[in-house]
Design a protein around this motif. Sequence first.
Motif, PDB file in Angstrom:
ATOM      1  N   GLY A  20      71.317   4.263 -52.203  1.00  0.00           N
ATOM      2  CA  GLY A  20      72.598   4.118 -51.518  1.00  0.00           C
ATOM      3  C   GLY A  20      73.246   5.459 -51.253  1.00  0.00           C
ATOM      4  O   GLY A  20      73.823   5.694 -50.183  1.00  0.00           O
ATOM      5  N   TRP A  21      73.138   6.365 -52.221  1.00  0.00           N
ATOM      6  CA  TRP A  21      73.657   7.722 -52.041  1.00  0.00           C
ATOM      7  C   TRP A  21      72.918   8.416 -50.897  1.00  0.00           C
ATOM      8  O   TRP A  21      73.539   9.068 -50.052  1.00  0.00           O
ATOM      9  N   VAL A  22      71.588   8.257 -50.844  1.00  0.00           N
ATOM     10  CA  VAL A  22      70.787   8.840 -49.762  1.00  0.00           C
ATOM     11  C   VAL A  22      71.174   8.215 -48.417  1.00  0.00           C
ATOM     12  O   VAL A  22      71.355   8.919 -47.423  1.00  0.00           O
ATOM     13  N   LEU A  23      71.323   6.893 -48.401  1.00  0.00           N
ATOM     14  CA  LEU A  23      71.701   6.195 -47.172  1.00  0.00           C
ATOM     15  C   LEU A  23      73.051   6.679 -46.652  1.00  0.00           C
ATOM     16  O   LEU A  23      73.196   7.005 -45.477  1.00  0.00           O
ATOM     17  N   GLU A  24      74.042   6.737 -47.533  1.00  0.00           N
ATOM     18  CA  GLU A  24      75.367   7.195 -47.114  1.00  0.00           C
ATOM     19  C   GLU A  24      75.341   8.647 -46.676  1.00  0.00           C
ATOM     20  O   GLU A  24      76.000   9.029 -45.712  1.00  0.00           O
ATOM     21  N   GLY A  25      74.593   9.470 -47.392  1.00  0.00           N
ATOM     22  CA  GLY A  25      74.479  10.876 -46.999  1.00  0.00           C
ATOM     23  C   GLY A  25      73.831  11.025 -45.637  1.00  0.00           C
ATOM     24  O   GLY A  25      74.276  11.830 -44.800  1.00  0.00           O
ATOM     25  N   TYR A  30      74.453  12.064 -39.875  1.00  0.00           N
ATOM     26  CA  TYR A  30      74.375  11.613 -38.484  1.00  0.00           C
ATOM     27  C   TYR A  30      75.760  11.578 -37.830  1.00  0.00           C
ATOM     28  O   TYR A  30      75.933  12.004 -36.695  1.00  0.00           O
ATOM     29  N   SER A  31      76.766  11.071 -38.552  1.00  0.00           N
ATOM     30  CA  SER A  31      78.081  10.867 -37.934  1.00  0.00           C
ATOM     31  C   SER A  31      78.999  12.088 -37.999  1.00  0.00           C
ATOM     32  O   SER A  31      79.864  12.242 -37.135  1.00  0.00           O
ATOM     33  N   THR A  32      78.828  12.967 -38.998  1.00  0.00           N
ATOM     34  CA  THR A  32      79.734  14.115 -39.113  1.00  0.00           C
ATOM     35  C   THR A  32      79.026  15.461 -39.134  1.00  0.00           C
ATOM     36  O   THR A  32      79.681  16.494 -39.036  1.00  0.00           O
ATOM     37  N   GLY A  33      77.719  15.452 -39.330  1.00  0.00           N
ATOM     38  CA  GLY A  33      76.976  16.706 -39.379  1.00  0.00           C
ATOM     39  C   GLY A  33      76.822  17.281 -40.779  1.00  0.00           C
ATOM     40  O   GLY A  33      76.211  18.327 -40.955  1.00  0.00           O
TER      41      GLY A  33
END
Length: 178
Positions: A20-25, A30-33
């Motif tokens: 989950g940490w990897v997914l959110e990261g 992708y969304s903020t750079g």
Amino acid sequence: MPFAVASQYFFYFMIYSFLGWVLEGTYNLYSTGAFRKEGFLKGPFKPMYGFAPLLLLLAMNLEVPLPLFLLLTLVIPSTVEYVSGWLLKTLFHKQWWDYSSMSHQLQGHICLRFSMYWWLLATACLYVIQPLLELLYRSVETMWGSVLPAVALFATADLLWTCWTRRRGEKALELSEG
């Protein structure tokens, strides 16, 4: 619950929390750079990603009918996300995610769009990732018994450290405002 089963579920919890940490990261990258997004815990774990699959595994073990189970793959992750958001906001006066600008949302903690993402992810998790994790667990099971206390200590220390620093930060903010 026998220790062996609890140990196995703790293994799954830690792996899913890390994933989950990897997914959110990855999503944040992708969304903020930037990969690193502040989470509740300081370490590389997102517990709500660990709790939802465990609850779904327990439901799967109950052998509920498939249509009901598929509904649970939508409801359980959304409920875990809502409860997590509510608890974090209540206990720490901070909202780590906010869906309030999205349609079909509830107090900014959940929204239909992300609930649909969680539904797809939960379904893929149970039918694709979980069988792989079961194979992984079987291959490390003998070693896991030795490593488990250290992992549990690390997770507990991360939780305690996070709570202590966040509470200390709140008190410092109150003092500076007062």
